[in-house]
Design a protein around this motif. Sequence first.
Motif, PDB file in Angstrom:
ATOM      1  N   LEU A  83       0.869  -1.183   0.000  1.00 23.48           N
ATOM      2  CA  LEU A  83       0.000   0.000   0.000  1.00 23.48           C
ATOM      3  C   LEU A  83       0.897   1.222   0.000  1.00 23.48           C
ATOM      4  O   LEU A  83       1.563   1.503   0.997  1.00 23.48           O
ATOM      5  CB  LEU A  83      -0.876   0.005   1.254  1.00 23.48           C
ATOM      6  CG  LEU A  83      -1.774   1.227   1.442  1.00 23.48           C
ATOM      7  CD1 LEU A  83      -2.771   1.350   0.303  1.00 23.48           C
ATOM      8  CD2 LEU A  83      -2.507   1.159   2.770  1.00 23.48           C
ATOM      9  N   THR A  85       2.099   5.324  -1.802  1.00 25.83           N
ATOM     10  CA  THR A  85       1.790   6.561  -2.500  1.00 25.83           C
ATOM     11  C   THR A  85       2.235   6.503  -3.956  1.00 25.83           C
ATOM     12  O   THR A  85       1.690   7.192  -4.803  1.00 25.83           O
ATOM     13  CB  THR A  85       2.551   7.728  -1.828  1.00 25.83           C
ATOM     14  OG1 THR A  85       2.162   7.796  -0.461  1.00 25.83           O
ATOM     15  CG2 THR A  85       2.249   9.044  -2.507  1.00 25.83           C
ATOM     16  N   LEU A 104      -1.565  -1.609  -4.140  1.00 30.41           N
ATOM     17  CA  LEU A 104      -2.655  -0.646  -4.063  1.00 30.41           C
ATOM     18  C   LEU A 104      -2.094   0.745  -3.790  1.00 30.41           C
ATOM     19  O   LEU A 104      -1.119   0.894  -3.061  1.00 30.41           O
ATOM     20  CB  LEU A 104      -3.552  -1.076  -2.898  1.00 30.41           C
ATOM     21  CG  LEU A 104      -5.001  -0.657  -2.879  1.00 30.41           C
ATOM     22  CD1 LEU A 104      -5.705  -1.048  -4.175  1.00 30.41           C
ATOM     23  CD2 LEU A 104      -5.696  -1.327  -1.696  1.00 30.41           C
ATOM     24  N   LEU A 105      -2.730   1.760  -4.388  1.00 31.14           N
ATOM     25  CA  LEU A 105      -2.255   3.132  -4.181  1.00 31.14           C
ATOM     26  C   LEU A 105      -3.079   3.862  -3.121  1.00 31.14           C
ATOM     27  O   LEU A 105      -4.297   3.695  -3.060  1.00 31.14           O
ATOM     28  CB  LEU A 105      -2.318   3.909  -5.493  1.00 31.14           C
ATOM     29  CG  LEU A 105      -1.426   3.361  -6.603  1.00 31.14           C
ATOM     30  CD1 LEU A 105      -1.592   4.187  -7.868  1.00 31.14           C
ATOM     31  CD2 LEU A 105       0.020   3.356  -6.160  1.00 31.14           C
ATOM     32  N   LYS A 106      -2.398   4.687  -2.347  1.00 33.50           N
ATOM     33  CA  LYS A 106      -3.095   5.440  -1.288  1.00 33.50           C
ATOM     34  C   LYS A 106      -4.074   6.466  -1.864  1.00 33.50           C
ATOM     35  O   LYS A 106      -4.897   7.003  -1.138  1.00 33.50           O
ATOM     36  CB  LYS A 106      -2.071   6.132  -0.376  1.00 33.50           C
ATOM     37  CG  LYS A 106      -1.353   5.180   0.560  1.00 33.50           C
ATOM     38  CD  LYS A 106      -0.391   5.938   1.475  1.00 33.50           C
ATOM     39  CE  LYS A 106       0.335   4.957   2.402  1.00 33.50           C
ATOM     40  NZ  LYS A 106       1.418   5.637   3.168  1.00 33.50           N
ATOM     41  N   ASP A 107      -3.931   6.745  -3.145  1.00 30.31           N
ATOM     42  CA  ASP A 107      -4.858   7.646  -3.838  1.00 30.31           C
ATOM     43  C   ASP A 107      -6.268   7.097  -3.932  1.00 30.31           C
ATOM     44  O   ASP A 107      -7.223   7.844  -4.084  1.00 30.31           O
ATOM     45  CB  ASP A 107      -4.400   7.834  -5.291  1.00 30.31           C
ATOM     46  CG  ASP A 107      -3.350   8.899  -5.410  1.00 30.31           C
ATOM     47  OD1 ASP A 107      -3.152   9.615  -4.431  1.00 30.31           O
ATOM     48  OD2 ASP A 107      -2.726   8.986  -6.477  1.00 30.31           O
ATOM     49  N   ARG A 108      -6.390   5.773  -3.948  1.00 26.79           N
ATOM     50  CA  ARG A 108      -7.686   5.146  -4.215  1.00 26.79           C
ATOM     51  C   ARG A 108      -8.645   5.324  -3.036  1.00 26.79           C
ATOM     52  O   ARG A 108      -8.230   5.557  -1.911  1.00 26.79           O
ATOM     53  CB  ARG A 108      -7.497   3.652  -4.486  1.00 26.79           C
ATOM     54  CG  ARG A 108      -6.398   3.328  -5.457  1.00 26.79           C
ATOM     55  CD  ARG A 108      -6.712   3.788  -6.839  1.00 26.79           C
ATOM     56  NE  ARG A 108      -7.953   3.211  -7.340  1.00 26.79           N
ATOM     57  CZ  ARG A 108      -8.430   3.426  -8.559  1.00 26.79           C
ATOM     58  NH1 ARG A 108      -7.783   4.219  -9.390  1.00 26.79           N
ATOM     59  NH2 ARG A 108      -9.546   2.868  -8.935  1.00 26.79           N
ATOM     60  N   PRO A 109      -9.946   5.179  -3.307  1.00 26.96           N
ATOM     61  CA  PRO A 109     -10.937   5.291  -2.233  1.00 26.96           C
ATOM     62  C   PRO A 109     -10.665   4.282  -1.117  1.00 26.96           C
ATOM     63  O   PRO A 109     -10.178   3.183  -1.366  1.00 26.96           O
ATOM     64  CB  PRO A 109     -12.258   4.967  -2.932  1.00 26.96           C
ATOM     65  CG  PRO A 109     -12.016   5.254  -4.371  1.00 26.96           C
ATOM     66  CD  PRO A 109     -10.577   4.969  -4.612  1.00 26.96           C
ATOM     67  N   GLU A 112     -11.524   0.431  -1.116  1.00 24.71           N
ATOM     68  CA  GLU A 112     -10.784  -0.563  -1.892  1.00 24.71           C
ATOM     69  C   GLU A 112      -9.799  -1.369  -1.054  1.00 24.71           C
ATOM     70  O   GLU A 112      -9.427  -2.478  -1.447  1.00 24.71           O
ATOM     71  CB  GLU A 112     -10.036   0.121  -3.046  1.00 24.71           C
ATOM     72  CG  GLU A 112     -10.978   0.633  -4.113  1.00 24.71           C
ATOM     73  CD  GLU A 112     -10.240   1.131  -5.356  1.00 24.71           C
ATOM     74  OE1 GLU A 112      -9.073   0.740  -5.542  1.00 24.71           O
ATOM     75  OE2 GLU A 112     -10.840   1.905  -6.115  1.00 24.71           O
ATOM     76  N   LEU A 113      -9.398  -0.830   0.072  1.00 21.36           N
ATOM     77  CA  LEU A 113      -8.411  -1.548   0.885  1.00 21.36           C
ATOM     78  C   LEU A 113      -9.003  -2.852   1.417  1.00 21.36           C
ATOM     79  O   LEU A 113      -8.427  -3.937   1.251  1.00 21.36           O
ATOM     80  CB  LEU A 113      -7.921  -0.673   2.039  1.00 21.36           C
ATOM     81  CG  LEU A 113      -6.928  -1.346   2.985  1.00 21.36           C
ATOM     82  CD1 LEU A 113      -5.713  -1.874   2.232  1.00 21.36           C
ATOM     83  CD2 LEU A 113      -6.489  -0.390   4.087  1.00 21.36           C
TER      84      LEU A 113
END
Lengths: 203, 203
Positions: A83, A85, A104-109, A112-113
Amino acid sequence: MMKIEVLLVEDQGMVLGALAALLNTEPDITVSGTAGNGRVALDLMAKKPPQVLVTDIEMPQMTGLELAAEVKERFPKTRVVILTTFARPGYLRRALDAGAQGYLLKDRPAAELAEAIRRVHRGLRVVDPDLAAEAWTADPDPLTDRERQILQRAGDGMSTADVARELGLSEGTVRNYLSESIAKLGVSNRIEAARLARSKGWL
Amino acid sequence: MMKIEVLLVEDQGMVLGALAALLNTEPDITVSGTAGNGRVALDLMAKKPPQVLVTDIEMPQMTGLELAAEVKERFPKTRVVILTTFARPGYLRRALDAGAQGYLLKDRPAAELAEAIRRVHRGLRVVDPDLAAEAWTADPDPLTDRERQILQRAGDGMSTADVARELGLSEGTVRNYLSESIAKLGVSNRIEAARLARSKGWL
DNA sequence: CTTCGCGTATGACATTTGTCATGCTGACAA
DNA sequence: TTGTCAGCATGACAAATGTCATACGCGAAG
């Protein structure tokens, strides 16, 4: 019903605590532990390996990528979700090489995590779609190990002599690697070379 | 009992959602809204100003510092807490100038966020103690405008010749400024000089 | 088994970068 | 007015950096 046990690794205390609070609102997930760096995470895992490990990449002492590799080695049953940035193709590739199942990117909602954790727990892979597409077209890292090693140090401000001493090479050799790197990356000096390589996730 | 209403502003969706989850676990705090940038935050506030605004600094379109200034102007009753990764004295000063009552680092334990919100809501100021101390003792920027201008470009990988051309100076002059900067900062080359200056928030 | 290519390593040479002594200007205090 | 001080500017010189031709070992392809 068995909850999915998750170990969270993230060096920013505020974000670590917040992510834990977020995951604990999910009925089927429980945060079994948190750590501020890779060493602590490995200690915790030695006692009780979680089903899923969620880790940041850029952390002091041990990066999330190194952690992922070690976890794959020592705790092969634990799934790893990176996870971060940074949408860097090089990071993604290295994460997958290191045995991570998710990126996964921290930008995503925020939603999603939890979803990613569920999928990974079920044995699926989860990769940010935009990044995956970019990684497909992106140039692969053209640098050799030695070149990376040297470019890294040069980019931190070390002089040729410093680098040569630290790696046990002659100064000429170090300059030569730098020159090679500069040529390969199509830039004109070590500073640009290091910046470009870092931005691509190659260092 | 009236809960403290908080509006959260943060561009990384995952972190935004996680912080909201974190604050919602507090019995005396409620997240009345969230925004991914300053513009949206101002729109939300126009409808219903919260008691406390918590905002990141580095965001697209409008920084948290600009947002703080505008909020002070248009919604003077709303208290502002800056929540950021960066422990830069320069940021702290600008935040306080912009009318923020709190300045908190994402490095700190998660519990401190709620506590800071409570204090600020009661009319107190909250500033990260380490950073406040550092800001007090911190060396002021020793660089002149010219030196900053040149160091910035050199740090981005421009050669002496490039910089000289862009600024209309002779190469010797540019080298001289670089040399001065290197000496002032007590480092040994332009790369270290640029890195140090950036880390202090001088560039 | 050869040949080829790649990673590694080196030193001579050219270019760029860093240091230093020096001079010019304008602001400000004596 | 004059002294002096800070910022700006320059070029000669020294030092570090970048380029190039070259060489060696090793593993893969032929």
